[in-house]
Design a protein around this motif. Structure first.
Motif, PDB file in Angstrom:
ATOM      1  N   VAL A  97       0.936  -1.212   0.068  1.00  0.00           N
ATOM      2  CA  VAL A  97       0.035  -0.035  -0.098  1.00  0.00           C
ATOM      3  C   VAL A  97       0.873   1.216   0.059  1.00  0.00           C
ATOM      4  N   GLY A  98       0.250   2.361  -0.207  1.00  0.00           N
ATOM      5  CA  GLY A  98       1.029   3.550  -0.422  1.00  0.00           C
ATOM      6  C   GLY A  98       0.559   4.634  -1.314  1.00  0.00           C
ATOM      7  N   LEU A 128      -4.348  -7.974   4.251  1.00  0.00           N
ATOM      8  CA  LEU A 128      -5.521  -8.126   3.449  1.00  0.00           C
ATOM      9  C   LEU A 128      -7.068  -8.302   4.011  1.00  0.00           C
ATOM     10  N   LEU A 129      -6.845  -8.804   5.220  1.00  0.00           N
ATOM     11  CA  LEU A 129      -8.054  -9.140   5.928  1.00  0.00           C
ATOM     12  C   LEU A 129      -8.261  -7.902   7.056  1.00  0.00           C
ATOM     13  N   GLY A 130      -7.339  -6.819   7.198  1.00  0.00           N
ATOM     14  CA  GLY A 130      -7.656  -5.700   7.993  1.00  0.00           C
ATOM     15  C   GLY A 130      -7.108  -6.121   9.473  1.00  0.00           C
ATOM     16  N   HIS A 245      -5.619   1.464   5.051  1.00  0.00           N
ATOM     17  CA  HIS A 245      -4.323   2.215   5.073  1.00  0.00           C
ATOM     18  C   HIS A 245      -4.399   3.634   5.315  1.00  0.00           C
ATOM     19  N   PHE A 246      -5.113   4.185   4.311  1.00  0.00           N
ATOM     20  CA  PHE A 246      -5.402   5.596   4.362  1.00  0.00           C
ATOM     21  C   PHE A 246      -5.881   6.173   5.350  1.00  0.00           C
ATOM     22  N   ARG A 247      -6.930   5.599   5.857  1.00  0.00           N
ATOM     23  CA  ARG A 247      -7.697   6.002   7.037  1.00  0.00           C
ATOM     24  C   ARG A 247      -6.508   6.226   8.089  1.00  0.00           C
ATOM     25  N   SER A 248      -5.858   5.129   8.360  1.00  0.00           N
ATOM     26  CA  SER A 248      -4.861   5.117   9.645  1.00  0.00           C
ATOM     27  C   SER A 248      -3.788   6.203   9.391  1.00  0.00           C
ATOM     28  N   GLN A 249      -3.751   6.868   8.289  1.00  0.00           N
ATOM     29  CA  GLN A 249      -2.868   8.043   7.955  1.00  0.00           C
ATOM     30  C   GLN A 249      -3.709   9.247   8.425  1.00  0.00           C
ATOM     31  N   GLY A 250      -4.826   9.225   8.959  1.00  0.00           N
ATOM     32  CA  GLY A 250      -5.734  10.381   9.259  1.00  0.00           C
ATOM     33  C   GLY A 250      -6.491  10.877   7.956  1.00  0.00           C
ATOM     34  N   LEU A 302      -9.738   5.184  14.871  1.00  0.00           N
ATOM     35  CA  LEU A 302      -9.403   5.816  16.132  1.00  0.00           C
ATOM     36  C   LEU A 302      -9.056   6.993  16.354  1.00  0.00           C
ATOM     37  N   PRO A 303      -8.974   7.697  17.274  1.00  0.00           N
ATOM     38  CA  PRO A 303      -8.813   9.123  17.765  1.00  0.00           C
ATOM     39  C   PRO A 303      -7.557   9.257  16.903  1.00  0.00           C
ATOM     40  N   GLY A 304      -7.278  10.374  16.193  1.00  0.00           N
ATOM     41  CA  GLY A 304      -6.077  10.844  15.371  1.00  0.00           C
ATOM     42  C   GLY A 304      -6.035  10.192  14.002  1.00  0.00           C
ATOM     43  N   GLU A 305      -7.137   9.236  13.514  1.00  0.00           N
ATOM     44  CA  GLU A 305      -7.190   8.679  12.536  1.00  0.00           C
ATOM     45  C   GLU A 305      -8.207   9.405  11.610  1.00  0.00           C
TER      46      GLU A 305
END
Length: 444
Positions: A97-98, A128-130, A245-250, A302-305
């Protein structure tokens, strides 16, 4: 001293040595499922079968029994024979991902479909399964999301992080509505999963979206209908993993899966091949379990995401929006659904959103009272008019018997103009809200 140097040299040789190859042999093949023995592997692992003519065919481990691995092929009815070599491939459970994925179209394995000689280079991976999240730690859906469609912004307001379904039969404008939302929604990243659709439609959708500056924020995973059910299911999971992945980057992500029904069909084929009993309308239990597990991966982080606002299209077989198992299961787990009406398409009303049959479960919490009251009033007027339209055309209704129906008849030309929207003319949220309130206040 010489012993120490010898030991160091031996350790260095062990470090530099490549990982041992894990292989087995084909012992059974029925056209789709390969059984092999000779190595340990868990479900989800990727394998490669080497045939005697030098060709290679890939598949995925979907189970094991009696020291035999069961592999579902990417290409059914490949020329595989008993005794062919099977090797375990690295990875399989994690995908690359990226940002390099933005502006690109890939297949279920992450290979580029748009520019085949331009590889996608990424440095990060995602399961792949999150990844499971504590539901109590997720941020709430607290603010509206502008999707650029007047009827949705005004009367079916979508919140950031909401999961919503578009329920429709064939030929009622589903693809056009999806294209509008993909183009006009306020999002940092748009991930589109075209799963099990016609190859022509996949190409048309890609050409429509990946041509201007908007393409820089769009990532597309395309798995047409002629691909194996395993690849179709893997494509939906890959699109969801990219969005996670992109959600985890905020980032605020819009995830669109077209269609959830084709994903369910893929799981049905796999389940039946494994011997699961068909239950409701031929769907095995694994299908009903798969739908919530896929949908629940979307939503707020989560908070910050950031948040994943997910839109899934669900095909209503024969325009049946109540008795289809996939429609019913999806509607129970989603945060709302938008039903497209064939009757409105016959009247030339596009987008053909059937407001009385549709609902946004978070709208009450994210809009102001004036906006909510106007949306409820519009819902009532449309329902009254559509329910009594045939009666009025036959002359069976006399004005003055029902004040609300009289208001619906008087306002109907204006309501029609409010519903109609060109695919090339976005309707911002603030503009749609004000237009709805003004329309309803004009009748008071």
């Amino acid at each position: 001293m010489s012993t120490i140097f010898a030991q160091l040299a031996n350790d260095a040789a062990n470090i530099a040595a490549p990982a041992p190859s894990i292989t087995g042999q084909v012992i059974r093949f029925d056209g789709q499922l390969v059984e092999c023995a000779g190595f340990p592997a868990s479900p989800g692992a990727r394998c490669e079968i080497h045939t005697r003519d030098g060709s290679r065919y890939r598949g995925e481990v979907i189970g094991f029994n009696n020291r035999r691995n069961t592999i579902f092929l990417d290409q059914p009815f490949s020329p595989i024979q008993i005794g062919d070599k099977v090797s375990l491939l690295p990875g399989g459970k994690n995908i690359p991902v990226g940002d390099a994925l933005l502006g690109r179209v890939t297949d279920a394995d992450g290979l580029p479909l748009d520019i085949e000689d331009a590889p996608i280079r990424t440095t990060e991976t995602w399961p792949l399964l999150g990844k499971l999240m504590n539901p109590l730690k997720r941020t709430p859906v607290a603010e509206p999301l502008d999707v650029g469609v007047r009827m949705i912004n005004s009367a079916l307001t979508v919140g950031r992080g909401q999961r919503i379904g578009i329920v429709a039969g064939s030929g009622v404008g589903k693809s056009v509505l999806m294209e509008m939302m993909a183009r006009y929604t306020e999002a940092d990243v748009v991930v589109v999963g075209l799963i099990g659709e016609r190859a022509r439609e996949v190409g048309a959708f890609a050409r429509a979206l990946m041509t201007d500056d908007a393409a820089r924020k769009i990532c597309m995973v395309a798995v047409p209908a002629d691909r194996s059910p395993l690849l179709r299911l893997r494509g939906a999971r890959r699109a969801t993993a990219i969005a996670e992945h992109f959600r985890s980057q905020g980032k605020q992500v819009l995830l669109m899966i077209d269609s959830l029904t084709r994903v369910a069909h893929a799981q049905r084929e796999i389940g039946l091949a494994l011997g699961e009993p068909p239950t409701s309308k031929g769907y095995p239990p694994s299908v009903i379990a798969m739908i919530p597990s896929l949908i629940e991966r979307a939503g707020p982080g989560l908070p910050g995401e950031g948040a994943i606002t997910a839109i899934y299209t669900v095909l209503a077989d024969g325009d049946d929006t109540t008795n289809d198992p996939v429609v019913d299961t999806a509607r129970a787990i989603l945060d709302g659904h938008i039903v497209l009406s064939r009757r409105q398409t016959q009247m030339g009303l596009y987008p053909a959103i059937d407001l009385p049959q549709s609902v946004s479960r978070v709208m009450n919490d994210i809009v102001d009272p004036a906006h909510l009251a106007s949306a409820q009033r519009l819902r009532k007027l449309i329902s009254l008019y559509m329910d009594n339209r045939d009666l009025m055309l036959m002359g069976g209704y006399v004005k003055g018997q029902d004040a609300d129906l009289d208001a619906a008849v008087e306002l109907w030309p204006h309501i029609e103009n409010f519903i109609r929207q060109s695919p090339h003319a976005p309707a911002p949220f603030a503009e749609a809200r004000q237009a709805l309130i003004s329309l309803m206040e004009s009748n008071r």
